[in-house]
Each structure stands twice: as C-alpha cells, then as structure tokens.
Design an enzyme around this catalytic site. Sequence first.
Site, PDB file in Angstrom:
ATOM      1  N   LYS A 195       1.117  -1.373  -0.179  1.00 58.34           N
ATOM      2  CA  LYS A 195      -0.415  -0.029  -0.237  1.00 58.34           C
ATOM      3  C   LYS A 195       1.254   0.858  -0.189  1.00 58.34           C
ATOM      4  O   LYS A 195       1.517   1.440   1.163  1.00 58.34           O
ATOM      5  CB  LYS A 195      -0.821   0.200   1.372  1.00 58.34           C
ATOM      6  CG  LYS A 195      -1.855   0.874   0.619  1.00 58.34           C
ATOM      7  CD  LYS A 195      -2.302   2.419   1.902  1.00 58.34           C
ATOM      8  CE  LYS A 195      -1.569   3.182   2.414  1.00 58.34           C
ATOM      9  NZ  LYS A 195      -1.854   4.557   1.812  1.00 58.34           N
ATOM     10  N   SER A 249       6.033   7.477   9.215  1.00 57.34           N
ATOM     11  CA  SER A 249       6.066   8.758  10.546  1.00 57.34           C
ATOM     12  C   SER A 249       6.404   8.149  11.026  1.00 57.34           C
ATOM     13  O   SER A 249       5.609   6.784  11.721  1.00 57.34           O
ATOM     14  CB  SER A 249       5.261   9.597  10.355  1.00 57.34           C
ATOM     15  OG  SER A 249       3.812   8.924  10.369  1.00 57.34           O
ATOM     16  N   GLY A 253       3.617   4.841  12.783  1.00 58.16           N
ATOM     17  CA  GLY A 253       5.060   4.208  13.284  1.00 58.16           C
ATOM     18  C   GLY A 253       4.574   3.108  14.115  1.00 58.16           C
ATOM     19  O   GLY A 253       4.130   2.013  14.376  1.00 58.16           O
ATOM     20  N   CYS A 304      14.248  11.231   4.616  1.00 58.20           N
ATOM     21  CA  CYS A 304      14.842  10.366   5.930  1.00 58.20           C
ATOM     22  C   CYS A 304      15.756  10.797   6.295  1.00 58.20           C
ATOM     23  O   CYS A 304      16.831  10.588   7.915  1.00 58.20           O
ATOM     24  CB  CYS A 304      13.659   9.279   6.357  1.00 58.20           C
ATOM     25  SG  CYS A 304      14.637   8.218   5.157  1.00 58.20           S
ATOM     26  N   GLU A 401      12.060  16.473  12.974  1.00 53.80           N
ATOM     27  CA  GLU A 401      12.219  16.552  11.739  1.00 53.80           C
ATOM     28  C   GLU A 401      11.460  17.690  10.953  1.00 53.80           C
ATOM     29  O   GLU A 401      10.649  17.280  10.993  1.00 53.80           O
ATOM     30  CB  GLU A 401      12.203  15.080  11.510  1.00 53.80           C
ATOM     31  CG  GLU A 401      12.200  14.346  10.059  1.00 53.80           C
ATOM     32  CD  GLU A 401      11.491  12.939   9.492  1.00 53.80           C
ATOM     33  OE1 GLU A 401      10.017  12.754  10.388  1.00 53.80           O
ATOM     34  OE2 GLU A 401      12.287  12.367   8.672  1.00 53.80           O
TER      35      GLU A 401
HETATM   36  P1  NAD Z   1       2.910   8.869   7.568  1.00 52.00           P
HETATM   37  O1  NAD Z   1       3.622   7.868   8.509  1.00 52.00           O
HETATM   38  O2  NAD Z   1       2.485  10.200   7.183  1.00 52.00           O
HETATM   39  O3  NAD Z   1       2.620   7.657   6.302  1.00 52.00           O
HETATM   40  C1  NAD Z   1       3.349   6.839   5.334  1.00 52.00           C
HETATM   41  C2  NAD Z   1       2.087   5.270   5.182  1.00 52.00           C
HETATM   42  O4  NAD Z   1       1.438   5.234   6.531  1.00 52.00           O
HETATM   43  C3  NAD Z   1       1.613   5.700   4.356  1.00 52.00           C
HETATM   44  O5  NAD Z   1       1.249   4.794   2.840  1.00 52.00           O
HETATM   45  C4  NAD Z   1       0.181   6.485   4.568  1.00 52.00           C
HETATM   46  O6  NAD Z   1      -0.946   6.314   4.105  1.00 52.00           O
HETATM   47  C5  NAD Z   1       0.228   5.104   5.715  1.00 52.00           C
HETATM   48  N1  NAD Z   1      -1.258   5.583   6.730  1.00 52.00           N
HETATM   49  C6  NAD Z   1      -0.925   6.392   7.617  1.00 52.00           C
HETATM   50  N2  NAD Z   1      -1.998   6.158   8.134  1.00 52.00           N
HETATM   51  C7  NAD Z   1      -2.197   5.236   8.330  1.00 52.00           C
HETATM   52  C8  NAD Z   1      -2.748   3.935   8.990  1.00 52.00           C
HETATM   53  N3  NAD Z   1      -3.357   4.259  10.172  1.00 52.00           N
HETATM   54  N4  NAD Z   1      -2.797   3.055   9.054  1.00 52.00           N
HETATM   55  C9  NAD Z   1      -1.739   2.603   8.510  1.00 52.00           C
HETATM   56  N5  NAD Z   1      -1.341   2.910   7.390  1.00 52.00           N
HETATM   57  C10 NAD Z   1      -1.181   4.714   7.634  1.00 52.00           C
HETATM   58  O7  NAD Z   1       4.370   9.290   6.536  1.00 52.00           O
HETATM   59  P2  NAD Z   1       4.462  10.136   5.360  1.00 52.00           P
HETATM   60  O8  NAD Z   1       4.206  11.665   5.287  1.00 52.00           O
HETATM   61  O9  NAD Z   1       4.423   9.548   3.969  1.00 52.00           O
HETATM   62  O10 NAD Z   1       6.490  10.367   5.129  1.00 52.00           O
HETATM   63  C11 NAD Z   1       7.311  10.951   5.609  1.00 52.00           C
HETATM   64  C12 NAD Z   1       8.256  10.363   7.082  1.00 52.00           C
HETATM   65  O11 NAD Z   1       8.477   8.507   6.857  1.00 52.00           O
HETATM   66  C13 NAD Z   1       8.707  10.725   7.441  1.00 52.00           C
HETATM   67  O12 NAD Z   1       9.182  10.683   9.059  1.00 52.00           O
HETATM   68  C14 NAD Z   1      10.444   9.894   7.038  1.00 52.00           C
HETATM   69  O13 NAD Z   1      11.262  10.222   8.066  1.00 52.00           O
HETATM   70  C15 NAD Z   1       9.913   8.465   7.459  1.00 52.00           C
HETATM   71  N6  NAD Z   1      10.345   7.706   6.533  1.00 52.00           N
HETATM   72  C16 NAD Z   1      11.164   6.770   6.701  1.00 52.00           C
HETATM   73  C17 NAD Z   1      12.236   6.323   5.742  1.00 52.00           C
HETATM   74  C18 NAD Z   1      13.415   5.158   6.497  1.00 52.00           C
HETATM   75  O14 NAD Z   1      13.217   4.807   5.778  1.00 52.00           O
HETATM   76  N7  NAD Z   1      13.583   5.064   7.664  1.00 52.00           N
HETATM   77  C19 NAD Z   1      12.027   6.548   3.986  1.00 52.00           C
HETATM   78  C20 NAD Z   1      11.129   6.748   3.741  1.00 52.00           C
HETATM   79  C21 NAD Z   1      10.730   8.333   4.987  1.00 52.00           C
END
Ligand code: NAD
Length: 506
Positions: A195, A249, A253, A304, A401
């Site tokens: 997803k 995030s 997470g 990230c 961040e």
């Molecule tokens: P986010 O956590 O808002 O969303 C990530 C994914 O989770 C999306 O697909 C979103 O639809 C899904 N999601 C949202 N709510 C959910 C729920 N309740 N249950 C299950 N899935 C849900 O993050 P974002 O804004 O898309 O990305 C930015 C964040 O990702 C930053 O914090 C960044 O540091 C992190 N990131 C980490 C890495 C890594 O490898 N460590 C890589 C890229 C981005």
Amino acid sequence: MSSPANFITPQLADPRLSTKRDYQMLIGGKSVEAQSGKRIERGSPGHSGAIVGSWPQASADDVCLAIGAAREAFDVGPWPRLSGAERSAILYRIAELIEARVEDLAIAECLEVGKPIAQARGEIGYCADMWRYAAGQARALEGQAHNAIGDDRLGLVLREAVGVVGIITPWNFPFIIASERVPWSIGVGCTVVLKPSELTSGTSVMMAEIARDAGLPDGVFNVVTGYGDPAGQTLAEDPGTDMVAFTGSVRVGTRIGEIAARQVKRVGLELGGKGPQVVFADADLDAAADGIAYGVYHNAGQCCISGSRLIVHEDIRDELLARVIDISRKVTFGDPLNETTKIGAMISRAHLDKVDGYVKSGRDAGAEVMIGGNAEAADGLYYAPTVFTGVRPDMAIAREEIFGPVLSTIGFRTADEAVALANDSEYGLSASVWSRDLENAMQTIRRVRAGRCWVNSVIDGTPELPIGGYKKSGVGRELGRYGFDEYSQFKGIHVTFGAPPRWFTG
Ligand code: NAD
C-alpha cells in the site's frame, strides 16, 4: 518579491504535463477498481493545476481481497516452494524490465513527487540494481547443518518465508522504498500486499505490473491504493497478514507497532530521522560544504536520511558556512521537469506550511536565518534552500524532523562534545562525519548511535549494506543479507538416525 536567480520557473505548457495516467490496483494478477468506484486524483506539486494521475480509493474490503490473493499464492503456492534459482530468474527479469522503462517511470515519479527528473532517472536505475542484487542473493539463501551434536544426530536449520507481508510506504521515495522491501520479501518466498502513499501511488502500481509482465505468479505481488485509514490500517490489523513492514512517520509507526504487538505479528519499522553531519576542523571544506548542501537539500529535504543538523567545529564554522551559503545561493531549484534542476517541489501545501512553521519557530526562538527562510511565490510548491545558525540544541529546529530544505547549525569544540551533540536526539537513522584524519573519523562514527553512516560522504547507498534505525528511527534492517532475514523464519529440525531413542520403554 521577485524570485532569486537560481530559481527555475515551472513551465506549465510542458507537454509531459498533458498526459494524465489513470491507474488501477493489481490484485491476484488482475487490474481492478475499488468496489466503491471512488478514486484519488493527484496534481503535480511542481506545476499548479496540472492533474497528473489518479488511482482507486480502496476500502477495507478491497484490501481483504488483496490479502486473500496473497494468502492463496502463499498457502497454495507455488511461489514459496519454487527453488531459489526459479525465483531469482524472475527477479532478474523484473530488474531488466525496470531498466527498459526508466524514462517512463522517472516521469511518473517526477510528476507525482515533484522531484527533479534527472534525480528520478537515477533513482529508478538504482532500483533496478536493487532488484538485481536481490535476484542474485535469492538463490544463495541457505540454512545451516549442525553435525557436531552427536554421532547419530544431525541438526538442521531451515530458512522459511514469513508468509504474507503487508508493506506500507511513504510518499518521498515510492519506487526506492518499495524496491528496498518487495524483492527481499518475495526473494525469500513471501507474498506481498503493497500500500503506497495516497499522494504518490502510480509508480508502485507500475512496479507490480512490471512484475506480472516478467512472469511473477498471480497473487505474489498485489498493490492496493488508498488512504492510511482504512487501507494501511487493514493491512496491519487483518489476521491474514503474517507481517507488516512499515516505512513512514514515528506517529503512524508507533500505531502499527501497537497493532502488531497486540497480535504478536512480525513488524518492521523504518521511521524518521534528524541526521547529524559532524565536521571537524581538518575536513576538506569544499567537499564537506557540497556534501552538507546535498545532504540537507536532496529531495527538497524530504528525506528520512537527510543530514539536517550541521555540527561544526567552531574554528571553521564561519568558513564552512560561507561555502554552504554560496552553494545555497547558486543551486538550481524549481521546475522538476527541467534537466538542470537539483531541488524540486514540496509534496503538498500542508507540508510546505509545516516547514515554514518550523522556520518561523526557529526565528522566534532566536536562531538566525543566513539564507532562504521563505516559500517561493510561483506556480508550484517551492521552498528556498535555508540555513540557520545560532541554533541551540533544545530548539525545535534542532530536535524535530522538519522534512524540508532547512539546515540547523550548532558549534562544538571537542570530539566528545561533537559525539554528545550527534547523539542528543530521539532519532538514530543516519549520520555523517567529515575529517581528513580517518582514525578520528572512524572513532567518532563508531560512537554515533545511528544505523546508516557515512565517512566523508552523505546519502550514499548500495544494496549490499543494511539500512535501518536506532532508537525511535525504527526496528529491523533492510537490504544486504540482513534484509532477507527480516522476511525469514528459521526452523530447527533434530534428526535422529540409527537406533531411535527410548525414554519410557527402553
Ligand atoms: P506517514 O507515516 O504519514 O505515512 C506513511 C504511510 O502510512 C502512507 O502510506 C500512509 O497512507 C500510511 N498510513 C497513514 N496512517 C495509517 C494508519 N493509521 N495505518 C496504516 N497506515 C497508515 O509518513 P509520510 O508523511 O508518508 O512520510 C514521511 C515520513 O516517512 C517521515 O517521517 C520520514 O522520515 C519517514 N521515512 C522513513 C524512511 C526510512 O527508511 N526510515 C524512508 C522514507 C520516509
């Protein structure tokens, strides 16, 4: 206010903006709409008003169908029972087809994310290499044999696939992050429901279609598109998934971790970061300045592993900052479709406003903006490369961040102080050390608590080396040999030959 000379004005008449791509989900090898018929539209963040894609808005029922397809492909097979060589051959074909479609994939990724087209091409090429690496390793995955546990006994350790994996990815590097997880999980024999972010789903669908065209059996790699709740949440909650692999995030997470804990389900978490870049007085200042600018502005800072905290020796602070500011004044930012652009657009208006809010908070807290600090008034979402100095470690711009092109500078005097500042974070995803003295650089980097580190470099990556977070940056490791263990479970078998043991009747 007029734009600076290094701003590249978005060209709304570019013909590549006139093709809108309408995607479907891929479930059990079939392209399907959401049962509700609802769709999500995506506008290019770099080109106001240009709608560049749309994809279905999955409900929980749609996701359950995909989980069912992945379940059948795992439980009935044949995928988990194929030989490593057979799985490997298909993964190689996927790598080749990705390479053959670099331009097409790069344009889609550039327009959905707002990243520079040249950067997008490089990323897709890197992804083909990740698929190729995983293909090579997929036929080299082994268990163990213990032959020193007795003359008439043998111990076997078998590597088996975890099962059905729900993979949830963010918007900043959709093709890379899916390529960090899908080939490693299916390489072991797992089946997958991916997803992607609701903001940037197109290239993930394209990846699954490529895999189908390469001969991957139906149901092994499914893609559902839609919002975090319900689509992502269902992937985490449904008992049909054996594991959830989440990148995003800390906020979401943590929630995924809680759901997994309640079900005792395997979980992998790749979360946020606040990467330190430690620069010693003996560093090559030109190289360090270039690396610092690249480290914080890459992908418009929406990265990230961004090196967003500059921790610099006081003796060279002004000299280094002058060079970073000079680069910031000259580096091209703006239209992602322009071949010379180095920094593209911000993902959304809400995110741009959040970044601007952090910059305001830094100013209000007493830090000084040396360059940038403002959004560009343009036909797209652009934020100027921004450098702060006079940052105290307790300020929000030093701790949180920001996820934008914003550098926070803090000075140090001793190596111990530099290490303490680098580790003064709830994150531990990445870190850089810049020094000509390799002994000093190695001693320093070994004391920094982060999973992905560089010496005299930044943001570098290769499929051979693991990635992952310390502290709140995550749980588990991707890539390299370690990446396969993430999706494996290990079964111990005690084999007895000769006279069978007797416990009660001997
Ligand atoms: P986010 O956590 O808002 O969303 C990530 C994914 O989770 C999306 O697909 C979103 O639809 C899904 N999601 C949202 N709510 C959910 C729920 N309740 N249950 C299950 N899935 C849900 O993050 P974002 O804004 O898309 O990305 C930015 C964040 O990702 C930053 O914090 C960044 O540091 C992190 N990131 C980490 C890495 C890594 O490898 N460590 C890589 C890229 C981005």
